[in-house]
Design a protein around this motif. Structure first.
Motif, PDB file in Angstrom:
ATOM      1  N   ALA A  99       0.855  -1.193   0.000  1.00 27.09           N
ATOM      2  CA  ALA A  99       0.000   0.000   0.000  1.00 27.09           C
ATOM      3  C   ALA A  99       0.889   1.241   0.000  1.00 27.09           C
ATOM      4  CB  ALA A  99      -0.909   0.012   1.227  1.00 27.09           C
ATOM      5  N   VAL A 100       0.311   2.363  -0.412  1.00 25.58           N
ATOM      6  CA  VAL A 100       1.026   3.634  -0.450  1.00 25.58           C
ATOM      7  C   VAL A 100       0.235   4.639   0.383  1.00 25.58           C
ATOM      8  CG1 VAL A 100       1.760   5.525  -1.959  1.00 25.58           C
ATOM      9  CG2 VAL A 100       1.943   3.146  -2.744  1.00 25.58           C
ATOM     10  N   GLU A 101       0.958   5.448   1.154  1.00 22.95           N
ATOM     11  CA  GLU A 101       0.301   6.495   1.940  1.00 22.95           C
ATOM     12  C   GLU A 101       0.332   7.804   1.159  1.00 22.95           C
ATOM     13  OE1 GLU A 101       0.636   8.834   6.207  1.00 22.95           O
ATOM     14  OE2 GLU A 101       2.157   7.351   5.668  1.00 22.95           O
ATOM     15  N   PRO A 102      -0.840   8.335   0.790  1.00 22.82           N
ATOM     16  CA  PRO A 102      -0.840   9.625   0.099  1.00 22.82           C
ATOM     17  C   PRO A 102      -0.467  10.741   1.079  1.00 22.82           C
ATOM     18  CG  PRO A 102      -3.090   8.907   0.507  1.00 22.82           C
ATOM     19  CD  PRO A 102      -2.182   7.803   0.971  1.00 22.82           C
ATOM     20  N   GLY A 103      -0.068  11.869   0.546  1.00 25.14           N
ATOM     21  CA  GLY A 103       0.350  12.983   1.388  1.00 25.14           C
ATOM     22  C   GLY A 103      -0.760  13.613   2.200  1.00 25.14           C
ATOM     23  N   PHE A 104      -1.990  13.532   1.728  1.00 23.61           N
ATOM     24  CA  PHE A 104      -3.121  14.148   2.422  1.00 23.61           C
ATOM     25  C   PHE A 104      -3.876  13.118   3.237  1.00 23.61           C
ATOM     26  CE2 PHE A 104      -7.720  15.255   2.311  1.00 23.61           C
ATOM     27  CZ  PHE A 104      -7.667  16.364   3.132  1.00 23.61           C
ATOM     28  N   GLN A 105      -4.116  13.425   4.502  1.00 19.24           N
ATOM     29  CA  GLN A 105      -4.911  12.584   5.396  1.00 19.24           C
ATOM     30  C   GLN A 105      -5.977  13.466   6.018  1.00 19.24           C
ATOM     31  OE1 GLN A 105      -4.761   9.212   5.919  1.00 19.24           O
ATOM     32  NE2 GLN A 105      -3.192   9.169   4.328  1.00 19.24           N
ATOM     33  N   PRO A 106      -7.282  13.239   5.695  1.00 20.72           N
ATOM     34  CA  PRO A 106      -8.327  14.134   6.194  1.00 20.72           C
ATOM     35  C   PRO A 106      -8.486  14.126   7.709  1.00 20.72           C
ATOM     36  CG  PRO A 106      -9.273  12.371   4.858  1.00 20.72           C
ATOM     37  CD  PRO A 106      -7.798  12.206   4.817  1.00 20.72           C
ATOM     38  N   GLU A 107      -8.432  12.969   8.353  1.00 18.66           N
ATOM     39  CA  GLU A 107      -8.566  12.883   9.817  1.00 18.66           C
ATOM     40  C   GLU A 107      -7.738  11.705  10.320  1.00 18.66           C
ATOM     41  OE1 GLU A 107     -12.209  13.573  11.857  1.00 18.66           O
ATOM     42  OE2 GLU A 107     -13.177  14.342  10.056  1.00 18.66           O
ATOM     43  N   PRO A 108      -6.413  11.838  10.342  1.00 18.66           N
ATOM     44  CA  PRO A 108      -5.553  10.696  10.649  1.00 18.66           C
ATOM     45  C   PRO A 108      -5.712  10.115  12.045  1.00 18.66           C
ATOM     46  CG  PRO A 108      -4.284  12.728  10.549  1.00 18.66           C
ATOM     47  CD  PRO A 108      -5.673  13.057  10.083  1.00 18.66           C
ATOM     48  N   ASP A 109      -6.312  10.859  12.969  1.00 19.98           N
ATOM     49  CA  ASP A 109      -6.553  10.295  14.299  1.00 19.98           C
ATOM     50  C   ASP A 109      -7.763   9.365  14.308  1.00 19.98           C
ATOM     51  OD1 ASP A 109      -4.401  11.726  15.288  1.00 19.98           O
ATOM     52  OD2 ASP A 109      -5.650  13.386  15.983  1.00 19.98           O
ATOM     53  N   ARG A 110      -8.657   9.511  13.328  1.00 18.92           N
ATOM     54  CA  ARG A 110      -9.881   8.703  13.251  1.00 18.92           C
ATOM     55  C   ARG A 110      -9.783   7.618  12.190  1.00 18.92           C
ATOM     56  NH1 ARG A 110     -14.970  12.067  12.486  1.00 18.92           N
ATOM     57  NH2 ARG A 110     -15.870  10.058  12.992  1.00 18.92           N
ATOM     58  N   TRP A 111      -9.199   7.952  11.036  1.00 18.58           N
ATOM     59  CA  TRP A 111      -9.036   6.973   9.973  1.00 18.58           C
ATOM     60  C   TRP A 111      -7.878   7.386   9.092  1.00 18.58           C
ATOM     61  CZ3 TRP A 111     -13.185  10.441   9.320  1.00 18.58           C
ATOM     62  CH2 TRP A 111     -13.186  11.188   8.158  1.00 18.58           C
ATOM     63  N   ARG A 112      -7.377   6.418   8.329  1.00 12.33           N
ATOM     64  CA  ARG A 112      -6.272   6.668   7.417  1.00 12.33           C
ATOM     65  C   ARG A 112      -6.707   6.264   6.012  1.00 12.33           C
ATOM     66  NH1 ARG A 112      -1.999   5.658  11.280  1.00 12.33           N
ATOM     67  NH2 ARG A 112      -2.731   6.864  13.074  1.00 12.33           N
ATOM     68  N   VAL A 113      -6.311   7.042   5.071  1.00 11.37           N
ATOM     69  CA  VAL A 113      -6.535   6.719   3.668  1.00 11.37           C
ATOM     70  C   VAL A 113      -5.217   6.188   3.117  1.00 11.37           C
ATOM     71  CG1 VAL A 113      -7.186   7.590   1.398  1.00 11.37           C
ATOM     72  CG2 VAL A 113      -8.226   8.575   3.458  1.00 11.37           C
ATOM     73  N   LEU A 114      -5.284   5.025   2.489  1.00 16.09           N
ATOM     74  CA  LEU A 114      -4.123   4.442   1.824  1.00 16.09           C
ATOM     75  C   LEU A 114      -4.521   4.135   0.386  1.00 16.09           C
ATOM     76  CD1 LEU A 114      -2.994   2.001   4.657  1.00 16.09           C
ATOM     77  CD2 LEU A 114      -2.009   4.223   4.099  1.00 16.09           C
ATOM     78  N   LEU A 115      -3.532   3.858  -0.438  1.00 17.99           N
ATOM     79  CA  LEU A 115      -3.781   3.471  -1.826  1.00 17.99           C
ATOM     80  C   LEU A 115      -3.305   2.042  -2.008  1.00 17.99           C
ATOM     81  CD1 LEU A 115      -2.349   6.679  -3.554  1.00 17.99           C
ATOM     82  CD2 LEU A 115      -4.710   6.255  -2.815  1.00 17.99           C
ATOM     83  N   ASP A 116      -4.151   1.197  -2.624  1.00 21.06           N
ATOM     84  CA  ASP A 116      -3.723  -0.173  -2.877  1.00 21.06           C
ATOM     85  C   ASP A 116      -2.700  -0.176  -4.016  1.00 21.06           C
ATOM     86  OD1 ASP A 116      -5.067  -0.257  -5.373  1.00 21.06           O
ATOM     87  OD2 ASP A 116      -6.738  -1.428  -4.608  1.00 21.06           O
ATOM     88  N   PRO A 117      -2.093  -1.325  -4.337  1.00 20.55           N
ATOM     89  CA  PRO A 117      -1.062  -1.346  -5.370  1.00 20.55           C
ATOM     90  C   PRO A 117      -1.529  -0.854  -6.749  1.00 20.55           C
ATOM     91  CG  PRO A 117      -0.881  -3.304  -4.029  1.00 20.55           C
ATOM     92  CD  PRO A 117      -2.155  -2.600  -3.612  1.00 20.55           C
ATOM     93  N   ALA A 118      -2.823  -0.876  -7.032  1.00 20.64           N
ATOM     94  CA  ALA A 118      -3.337  -0.370  -8.308  1.00 20.64           C
ATOM     95  C   ALA A 118      -3.742   1.100  -8.208  1.00 20.64           C
ATOM     96  CB  ALA A 118      -4.527  -1.211  -8.773  1.00 20.64           C
ATOM     97  N   GLY A 119      -3.602   1.709  -7.030  1.00 24.51           N
ATOM     98  CA  GLY A 119      -3.916   3.121  -6.852  1.00 24.51           C
ATOM     99  C   GLY A 119      -5.296   3.424  -6.310  1.00 24.51           C
TER     100      GLY A 119
END
Length: 128
Positions: A99-119
């Motif tokens: 997985a890849v961590e994008p630079g923007f995280q809307p609420e990292p204390d509550r949830w994290r957005v990641l990108l799978d290998p296909a984006g």
């Protein structure tokens, strides 16, 4: 007058399918994190699931363009929410799996957005 009852069709949720450039690679990633086995596979499509439960499908798209989230130039079409017990530990494991961590995280204390290998964006949260 016809008094025979018309049977209503039955619908059930069976799967969500994601377009991607490499169905086997996407299936390996989600199989590893969700513990779902491959139930059907061809060169162009892989379905993960369990007997009697909804699954995840991955379909080869030759001209696939990954979402550019959070940049809206190529919007995400859908994303998966995955429940976890520990955000930091889960994120570390997912990054190790590709997985890849994008630079923007809307609420990292509550949830994290990641990108799978296909984006594809997906979220991990202790709230789910």
């Amino acid at each position: 007058m016809n008094t025979a009852k018309t049977s209503e069709p039955t619908f059930r949720y069976s799967a969500v399918t994601f377009d991607c450039p490499d169905p086997a690679a996407s299936a390996r990633f989600y199989s590893e994190i969700l513990g779902l086995p491959v139930v059907f596979s061809t060169d162009d499509f892989v379905l993960l699931g369990q007997e009697g439960a909804a699954g995840l499908g991955f379909n080869r798209l030759t001209d696939y363009r990954p979402p550019t989230w959070p940049d809206p130039s190529q919007e995400k079409q859908a994303h998966i929410e995955i429940g976890v017990d520990d955000l930091d530990a889960a994120q570390a494991r997912l990054l190790a799996l590709g997985a890849v961590e994008p630079g923007f995280q809307p609420e990292p204390d509550r949830w994290r957005v990641l990108l799978d290998p296909a984006g594809h964006p997906f979220c991990i949260s202790t709230l789910v």
